[in-house]
Design a protein around this motif. Sequence first.
Motif, PDB file in Angstrom:
ATOM      1  N   GLY A 266       0.796  -1.220   0.000  1.00 23.40           N
ATOM      2  CA  GLY A 266       0.000   0.000   0.000  1.00 23.40           C
ATOM      3  C   GLY A 266       0.824   1.263   0.000  1.00 23.40           C
ATOM      4  O   GLY A 266       0.352   2.318   0.434  1.00 23.40           O
ATOM      5  N   ILE A 267       2.055   1.183  -0.488  1.00 22.57           N
ATOM      6  CA  ILE A 267       2.961   2.336  -0.458  1.00 22.57           C
ATOM      7  C   ILE A 267       2.896   3.104  -1.771  1.00 22.57           C
ATOM      8  O   ILE A 267       2.244   2.698  -2.729  1.00 22.57           O
ATOM      9  CB  ILE A 267       4.412   1.895  -0.169  1.00 22.57           C
ATOM     10  N   VAL A 268       3.608   4.230  -1.809  1.00 24.06           N
ATOM     11  CA  VAL A 268       3.632   5.090  -2.984  1.00 24.06           C
ATOM     12  C   VAL A 268       4.307   4.360  -4.141  1.00 24.06           C
ATOM     13  O   VAL A 268       5.236   3.565  -3.955  1.00 24.06           O
ATOM     14  CB  VAL A 268       4.357   6.414  -2.656  1.00 24.06           C
ATOM     15  N   ASN A 269       3.840   4.622  -5.347  1.00 23.33           N
ATOM     16  CA  ASN A 269       4.390   4.003  -6.553  1.00 23.33           C
ATOM     17  C   ASN A 269       5.224   4.999  -7.354  1.00 23.33           C
ATOM     18  O   ASN A 269       5.145   6.203  -7.153  1.00 23.33           O
ATOM     19  CB  ASN A 269       3.256   3.471  -7.432  1.00 23.33           C
ATOM     20  N   GLY A 270       6.025   4.469  -8.265  1.00 22.36           N
ATOM     21  CA  GLY A 270       6.733   5.310  -9.221  1.00 22.36           C
ATOM     22  C   GLY A 270       7.967   6.006  -8.707  1.00 22.36           C
ATOM     23  O   GLY A 270       8.486   6.917  -9.363  1.00 22.36           O
ATOM     24  N   LYS A 271       8.484   5.586  -7.559  1.00 20.88           N
ATOM     25  CA  LYS A 271       9.691   6.201  -7.013  1.00 20.88           C
ATOM     26  C   LYS A 271      10.942   5.490  -7.547  1.00 20.88           C
ATOM     27  O   LYS A 271      10.875   4.491  -8.244  1.00 20.88           O
ATOM     28  CB  LYS A 271       9.661   6.155  -5.489  1.00 20.88           C
ATOM     29  N   SER A 272      12.106   5.999  -7.181  1.00 20.55           N
ATOM     30  CA  SER A 272      13.369   5.421  -7.625  1.00 20.55           C
ATOM     31  C   SER A 272      13.619   4.094  -6.929  1.00 20.55           C
ATOM     32  O   SER A 272      13.066   3.813  -5.854  1.00 20.55           O
ATOM     33  CB  SER A 272      14.523   6.374  -7.315  1.00 20.55           C
ATOM     34  N   GLN A 273      14.507   3.282  -7.518  1.00 19.24           N
ATOM     35  CA  GLN A 273      14.866   2.018  -6.896  1.00 19.24           C
ATOM     36  C   GLN A 273      15.508   2.252  -5.538  1.00 19.24           C
ATOM     37  O   GLN A 273      15.313   1.468  -4.598  1.00 19.24           O
ATOM     38  CB  GLN A 273      15.830   1.245  -7.796  1.00 19.24           C
ATOM     39  N   GLU A 274      16.262   3.328  -5.415  1.00 16.55           N
ATOM     40  CA  GLU A 274      16.890   3.666  -4.136  1.00 16.55           C
ATOM     41  C   GLU A 274      15.842   3.864  -3.050  1.00 16.55           C
ATOM     42  O   GLU A 274      16.035   3.468  -1.893  1.00 16.55           O
ATOM     43  CB  GLU A 274      17.744   4.928  -4.288  1.00 16.55           C
ATOM     44  N   PHE A 275      14.730   4.480  -3.406  1.00 20.89           N
ATOM     45  CA  PHE A 275      13.644   4.706  -2.452  1.00 20.89           C
ATOM     46  C   PHE A 275      13.151   3.375  -1.885  1.00 20.89           C
ATOM     47  O   PHE A 275      12.996   3.214  -0.658  1.00 20.89           O
ATOM     48  CB  PHE A 275      12.505   5.447  -3.138  1.00 20.89           C
ATOM     49  N   TYR A 276      12.903   2.398  -2.771  1.00 21.86           N
ATOM     50  CA  TYR A 276      12.372   1.109  -2.317  1.00 21.86           C
ATOM     51  C   TYR A 276      13.440   0.289  -1.608  1.00 21.86           C
ATOM     52  O   TYR A 276      13.126  -0.437  -0.651  1.00 21.86           O
ATOM     53  CB  TYR A 276      11.782   0.354  -3.512  1.00 21.86           C
ATOM     54  N   ASP A 277      14.677   0.407  -2.027  1.00 20.79           N
ATOM     55  CA  ASP A 277      15.760  -0.282  -1.328  1.00 20.79           C
ATOM     56  C   ASP A 277      15.893   0.216   0.109  1.00 20.79           C
ATOM     57  O   ASP A 277      16.129  -0.566   1.038  1.00 20.79           O
ATOM     58  CB  ASP A 277      17.086  -0.068  -2.066  1.00 20.79           C
ATOM     59  N   THR A 278      15.731   1.529   0.273  1.00 24.05           N
ATOM     60  CA  THR A 278      15.809   2.113   1.616  1.00 24.05           C
ATOM     61  C   THR A 278      14.673   1.609   2.492  1.00 24.05           C
ATOM     62  O   THR A 278      14.870   1.276   3.671  1.00 24.05           O
ATOM     63  CB  THR A 278      15.771   3.650   1.522  1.00 24.05           C
ATOM     64  N   ALA A 281      15.292  -2.001   3.549  1.00 24.61           N
ATOM     65  CA  ALA A 281      16.326  -2.126   4.574  1.00 24.61           C
ATOM     66  C   ALA A 281      15.934  -1.453   5.884  1.00 24.61           C
ATOM     67  O   ALA A 281      16.576  -1.697   6.914  1.00 24.61           O
ATOM     68  CB  ALA A 281      17.637  -1.530   4.066  1.00 24.61           C
ATOM     69  N   GLY A 282      14.887  -0.625   5.839  1.00 26.95           N
ATOM     70  CA  GLY A 282      14.511   0.136   7.025  1.00 26.95           C
ATOM     71  C   GLY A 282      13.077  -0.073   7.445  1.00 26.95           C
ATOM     72  O   GLY A 282      12.755  -1.008   8.177  1.00 26.95           O
ATOM     73  N   GLY A 283      12.175   0.795   6.957  1.00 26.19           N
ATOM     74  CA  GLY A 283      10.794   0.803   7.429  1.00 26.19           C
ATOM     75  C   GLY A 283      10.006  -0.462   7.179  1.00 26.19           C
ATOM     76  O   GLY A 283       9.042  -0.739   7.902  1.00 26.19           O
TER      77      GLY A 283
END
Length: 472
Positions: A266-278, A281-283
């Motif tokens: 249910g998260i935001v779409n269309g962001k950078s791969q770095e965004f999803y990697d973070t 690894a975190g949230g």
Amino acid sequence: MITPTPLLLRRTFLFIQLGLLSLGLTLGAIAAPPAAPAVNQDVARETLAPANTSVYTIEVVADRPEGLYKSGETATFKIRLLGDGKPVVGETVSYLLQGEKFFRSSGTLSSAVEPATVPVKLDGPGFVLCEVSFRPKGDGKNEVRAAAGVGADPLALRAATPEPADFDAFWTAQKAELAKVPLKELERVEVPIADAAKSALVVQYDVKVDCAGGVPVSGYLTLPRNAKPKSLPIILSYHGAGVSSSRPQVDRAAKGFLCMDVNAHGIVNGKSQEFYDTLRAGGLREYYMWGNKSRDTAYFRGMFLRVLRSLEYMKSLPEWDGKNVIVSGGSQGGAQALVAAGLDPQVTYCSAAAPWLCNFTGVTEGSVPPSWPGFIKMNGQQVATPDEAKALAYFDPALMAKRIKAECGVSVGYQDRACPPASVYVAYNNIPGKKQIYDCPLDTHKGPSIYQKCNDALSKYLEQLKAATPAN
């Protein structure tokens, strides 16, 4: 259980892995799958080329390429070590065999010109995974590995423990909680399609839909431009494990389908791969382990509520034809597809490639390997995490499968350690209606056949559906 002959005791336990792979499928019940496209179609290999040494290869072969046997039959397995494509003599090769009912055996054998042969009697339903390894002399780090799996009478496999008595009551209550949240779009933003020709045919939106549990349904909604009311079959696709954006479904929408690719979190779409990697690894790190001591706090409760809400949302759209609802996914997405079909009787076709999470409690009966990442911990043959064992049963797709009304296509890899073949077969065997399973003896969880075969079957189903549907 597997009964090795005396020949096994010295050097052939490696073949037990293969023997267990052949643990006894009823050949009349399951058609042998086509051989995998490889140079040697019956061999599972992994190669490694350390500096200043040969390229070593391990061959692991069952006497039946399909790896299927009946209980009580004897399988013969062959293992050979090659260097630069030629037999290696006198090297020590290690093996580990793991199967149902806590079966585990390990040992070593000496490589020779001819493959070692090991007869193994297969005493009952289940699967065995044989992992073979060789470490070149003087190389303390690199190791050559290969594996094979076999199955015996997999259509006889059943869930390890009974389902909770209040399983249906629990999900009725969850649907009631979902109903308290009005079905409402929170956001619909058009997403440009780069291909001009496809953009002329299809429109795509990034949507968010309100849902119980505090997290919305999020995904890409894609459909033909100017689609007429009641004209389009629904296709919902669900994501495997991990953290990522939803993915466009432009090609299928262009063929006349109402498509939604549902974000698992249910998260935001269309962001950078770095965004999803973070996030991974975190949230959302190890989200699948969150809250598993209670059915009310388990992460999968929210995920499956979003599955239900995604179905409700798509069926509320005026373009839906009112008849056809197709759900699909692989791994975690395959689990969500089975859940969707089990909880919504309006689903008409379910494609589940190597579905994850099935038969959580199989590990309590010695099913090996357990489903990744090991939701239920064992202390020998005793359950070390009883709260998790009790809670996760309510989210088991194998139990949802009993309630499925839809036609289903399911695939299984015999070397899959994340979604072990026994767990997939338990789910498949619980599906009461029209179904087909696609056996992939040489596949690990990475495939490729387990995903390709389900996708091919789904594509064929969609073609037949469109051919039978009058043009609007």
